[in-house]
Scaffold this active site. Structure first.
Site, PDB file in Angstrom:
ATOM      1  NE  ARG A  70      38.644  32.625  42.176  1.00 30.58           N
ATOM      2  CZ  ARG A  70      37.342  32.151  42.242  1.00 30.58           C
ATOM      3  NH1 ARG A  70      36.580  32.048  41.148  1.00 30.58           N
ATOM      4  NH2 ARG A  70      37.175  31.434  43.224  1.00 30.58           N
ATOM      5  CG  HIS A  74      41.426  29.101  41.293  1.00 26.03           C
ATOM      6  ND1 HIS A  74      40.109  28.813  41.550  1.00 26.03           N
ATOM      7  CD2 HIS A  74      41.870  30.122  42.271  1.00 26.03           C
ATOM      8  CE1 HIS A  74      39.669  29.525  42.706  1.00 26.03           C
ATOM      9  NE2 HIS A  74      40.974  30.215  42.762  1.00 26.03           N
ATOM     10  CG  ASN A 103      38.316  26.012  40.364  1.00 25.96           C
ATOM     11  OD1 ASN A 103      38.552  26.860  40.715  1.00 25.96           O
ATOM     12  ND2 ASN A 103      38.886  24.709  40.660  1.00 25.96           N
TER      13      ASN A 103
HETATM   14  C1  HEM Z   1      44.642  34.602  49.810  1.00 26.45           C
HETATM   15  C2  HEM Z   1      44.111  33.579  49.253  1.00 26.45           C
HETATM   16  C3  HEM Z   1      42.775  34.036  48.326  1.00 26.45           C
HETATM   17  C4  HEM Z   1      41.337  33.623  48.809  1.00 26.45           C
HETATM   18  C5  HEM Z   1      40.946  33.120  49.785  1.00 26.45           C
HETATM   19  C6  HEM Z   1      40.836  33.922  47.529  1.00 26.45           C
HETATM   20  C7  HEM Z   1      39.276  33.732  47.556  1.00 26.45           C
HETATM   21  C8  HEM Z   1      38.522  34.309  46.370  1.00 26.45           C
HETATM   22  C9  HEM Z   1      36.961  34.185  46.570  1.00 26.45           C
HETATM   23  C10 HEM Z   1      36.240  33.775  47.689  1.00 26.45           C
HETATM   24  C11 HEM Z   1      36.718  34.894  45.277  1.00 26.45           C
HETATM   25  C12 HEM Z   1      35.213  34.889  44.689  1.00 26.45           C
HETATM   26  C13 HEM Z   1      34.706  33.942  44.316  1.00 26.45           C
HETATM   27  C14 HEM Z   1      33.399  33.788  44.183  1.00 26.45           C
HETATM   28  O1  HEM Z   1      32.821  34.294  43.153  1.00 26.45           O
HETATM   29  O2  HEM Z   1      32.421  33.423  45.154  1.00 26.45           O
HETATM   30  C15 HEM Z   1      37.821  35.191  44.454  1.00 26.45           C
HETATM   31  C16 HEM Z   1      37.838  36.041  43.594  1.00 26.45           C
HETATM   32  C17 HEM Z   1      38.952  36.438  42.731  1.00 26.45           C
HETATM   33  N1  HEM Z   1      40.347  35.916  43.228  1.00 26.45           N
HETATM   34 FE1  HEM Z   1      40.896  35.311  45.056  1.00 26.45          FE
HETATM   35  N2  HEM Z   1      41.508  34.387  46.657  1.00 26.45           N
HETATM   36  C18 HEM Z   1      42.918  34.598  47.151  1.00 26.45           C
HETATM   37  C19 HEM Z   1      43.852  34.729  46.387  1.00 26.45           C
HETATM   38  C20 HEM Z   1      43.868  35.301  44.921  1.00 26.45           C
HETATM   39  C21 HEM Z   1      45.209  35.193  44.390  1.00 26.45           C
HETATM   40  C22 HEM Z   1      46.469  34.873  44.720  1.00 26.45           C
HETATM   41  C23 HEM Z   1      44.741  35.955  42.835  1.00 26.45           C
HETATM   42  C24 HEM Z   1      45.352  36.059  41.880  1.00 26.45           C
HETATM   43  C25 HEM Z   1      46.738  36.446  41.680  1.00 26.45           C
HETATM   44  C26 HEM Z   1      43.079  35.919  43.000  1.00 26.45           C
HETATM   45  C27 HEM Z   1      42.526  36.537  42.180  1.00 26.45           C
HETATM   46  C28 HEM Z   1      41.106  36.691  42.220  1.00 26.45           C
HETATM   47  C29 HEM Z   1      40.427  37.300  41.162  1.00 26.45           C
HETATM   48  C30 HEM Z   1      40.944  38.022  40.096  1.00 26.45           C
HETATM   49  C31 HEM Z   1      39.053  37.162  41.756  1.00 26.45           C
HETATM   50  C32 HEM Z   1      37.887  37.778  40.743  1.00 26.45           C
HETATM   51  C33 HEM Z   1      37.537  36.614  39.898  1.00 26.45           C
HETATM   52  C34 HEM Z   1      36.227  36.995  38.803  1.00 26.45           C
HETATM   53  O3  HEM Z   1      35.689  38.183  39.066  1.00 26.45           O
HETATM   54  O4  HEM Z   1      35.687  36.086  37.957  1.00 26.45           O
HETATM   55  N3  HEM Z   1      42.863  35.415  44.395  1.00 26.45           N
HETATM   56  N4  HEM Z   1      39.046  34.923  45.509  1.00 26.45           N
END
Ligand code: HEM
Ligand SMILES: *[C@@H]1O[C@H](CO)[C@@H](O)[C@H](O)[C@H]1NC(C)=O
Ligand SMILES: *[C@@H]1O[C@H](CO)[C@@H](O)[C@H](O)[C@H]1NC(C)=O
Ligand SMILES: *[C@@H]1O[C@H](CO)[C@@H](O)[C@H](O)[C@H]1NC(C)=O
Ligand SMILES: *[C@@H]1O[C@H](CO)[C@@H](O)[C@H](O)[C@H]1NC(C)=O
Length: 358
Positions: A70, A74, A103
């Site tokens: 992520r 970002h 973030n």
């Molecule tokens: C399509 C649009 C996307 C939205 C709206 C989105 C939104 C989110 C949100 C809200 C979270 C959780 C944040 C929290 O803890 O509150 C998250 C986690 C995550 N996102 Fe996305 N995301 C998107 C696309 C992506 C993309 C393109 C990737 C990577 C290629 C990605 C990888 C991840 C990963 C790996 C996590 C888990 C992070 C962790 O466990 O620390 N996301 N995302």
């Protein structure tokens, strides 16, 4: 010779500097392209040292892999893949990307980048950019969680600007509809398919309550609701986890296999188990939903496309050549008085100074 960091600012004069830096900000296909093996002669162990730092952190906490994947996303979506997401100070004053709600506090893995940078600086001072370290670390995380390998074209240079508002303006919010999500990706030269493919990253990692609680509780009264596209049983579990939106609990996005990069995300969506409103949006658009169905049925194809899309994402608005800098400490820009960097070493040693022609 002047410090490279000042090249765009001073050495060439204002007018030319603007042109040079504008060139650096064009898509990598039209300017200094990234290259696999960029550090082959300037820092042969760079990628191995990053891999070791990621593996050590992963052994302590497998969750950092999701964090690092992520982090790359970002980073790349805000001012390009320039490690601006790591900066803890905004030189112009005010909050940084890192402070911004998308973030903070959810983004993690910063200490892994710091450890990797320390190892790389010890081996090859001022040679390897923080932006490349993030890209390598994301690749290593994909390998550790999904056994998918890909080569990372490198040669990114680090930016010197980090502004909180840029994170809000460029990262896709979880409350966006399919069309608006697609616009944010299109703005980064990523297609609808890239978006669906990359969203599969939500097969690893976790989320805090604030990103999904409004789907299961009325935001003013706290009363139980079930958002469209959410399985009622799953909604009840989420509601129990999050008595309020500020509860600092987390839940895995893929409860079945939270630490494995597999295609389960695409299987969960049609079951009403996509955690975010934005996840479920992939189902409401027929073009996107066809891809969801396809990736649910073919994991090998998705993994290949995911690797390709990560490489594509890693090219967003990169700075190369003489623009940007090689940060010594990933969390702060180099002091303007710092001595010249041993940078451009990749080009100088391997192509006899291709940069001179740019
Ligand atoms: C399509 C649009 C996307 C939205 C709206 C989105 C939104 C989110 C949100 C809200 C979270 C959780 C944040 C929290 O803890 O509150 C998250 C986690 C995550 N996102 Fe996305 N995301 C998107 C696309 C992506 C993309 C393109 C990737 C990577 C290629 C990605 C990888 C991840 C990963 C790996 C996590 C888990 C992070 C962790 O466990 O620390 N996301 N995302
Ligand atoms: C992309 O996002 C930037 C920053 O928000 C904005 O200024 C620009 O107009 C957008 N471009 C497109 C093509 O949507
Ligand atoms: C899906 O979304 C894209 C991007 O907004 C749009 O161009 C396309 O027309 C939509 N397709 C359908 C079938 O709704
Ligand atoms: C939340 O509750 C308020 C007050 O009862 C109501 O007016 C509003 O429509 C509800 N919102 C949702 C999303 O259910
Ligand atoms: C960042 O670097 C660019 C050139 O690379 C320069 O034009 C700009 O003034 C610098 N900004 C800050 C805040 O140091």
């Amino acid at each position: 010779m002047a410090p490279r960091g000042s090249y765009c600012r001073r050495v060439m004069g204002v007018a030319v500097a603007v042109a040079a830096c504008a060139l650096c900000l064009l898509p990598a296909t039209t300017s200094g392209a990234l290259r696999v093996g960029f550090y082959q002669s300037s820092c042969p162990n760079a990628e191995a040292l990053v891999r070791q730092a990621v593996a050590a952190a992963f052994a302590r906490d497998a969750g950092v892999a999701a964090g690092l994947i992520r982090l790359h996303f970002h980073d790349c979506f805000v001012r390009g893949c320039d490690a601006s997401v790591l900066l803890t100070k905004n030189p112009a004053g005010g909050q940084t990307e890192r402070d911004a709600a998308p973030n903070n506090p959810s983004l993690r893995g910063f200490e892994v980048i710091d450890a990797a940078k320390a190892a790389v600086e010890a081996a090859c001072p001022r040679t390897v950019s923080c932006a490349d370290i993030i890209a390598f670390a994301a690749r290593d995380s994909v390998k550790l969680t999904g056994n998918v390998d890909y080569q990372v074209p490198a040669g990114r240079r680090d930016g010197n600007v980090s502004i909180a508002q840029d994170a809000f303006d460029n990262l896709p919010p979880f409350i966006f509809t399919a069309q608006k999500l697609a616009e944010r990706f299109a703005n980064k030269s990523l297609s609808l398919e890239d978006m669906v493919v990359l969203s599969g990253a939500h097969t690893v990692g976790r989320s805090f309550c604030s990103s999904f609680v409004d789907r299961v509780r009325n935001s003013t009264t706290g009363a139980a609701i079930v958002d469209a596209g959410l399985d009622p049983g799953y909604a009840a579990q989420l509601r129990a986890l999050c008595p309020t939106r500020d509860t600092l609990a987390t839940t895995p996005m893929d409860p079945d296999t939270p630490a494995t990069l597999d295609n389960n995300y695409y299987k969960l969506l049609p079951q009403g188990k996509g955690l975010f409103f934005s996840d479920n949006q992939l189902r409401v658009n027929a073009t996107m939903n066809a891809l969801v169905t396809r990736f649910a049925a073919n994991e090998a194809e998705w993994k290949q496309r995911f690797a390709d899309a990560m490489v594509k994402m890693g090219h967003i608005e990169v700075q190369t050549g003489r623009c940007g800098q090689i940060r010594v400490n990933c969390n702060v820009v180099n002091p303007s008085t710092s001595s010249p960097e041993v940078e451009l070493a990749g080009e100088d040693q391997e192509t006899g100074g291709a940069v001179a022609a740019s």
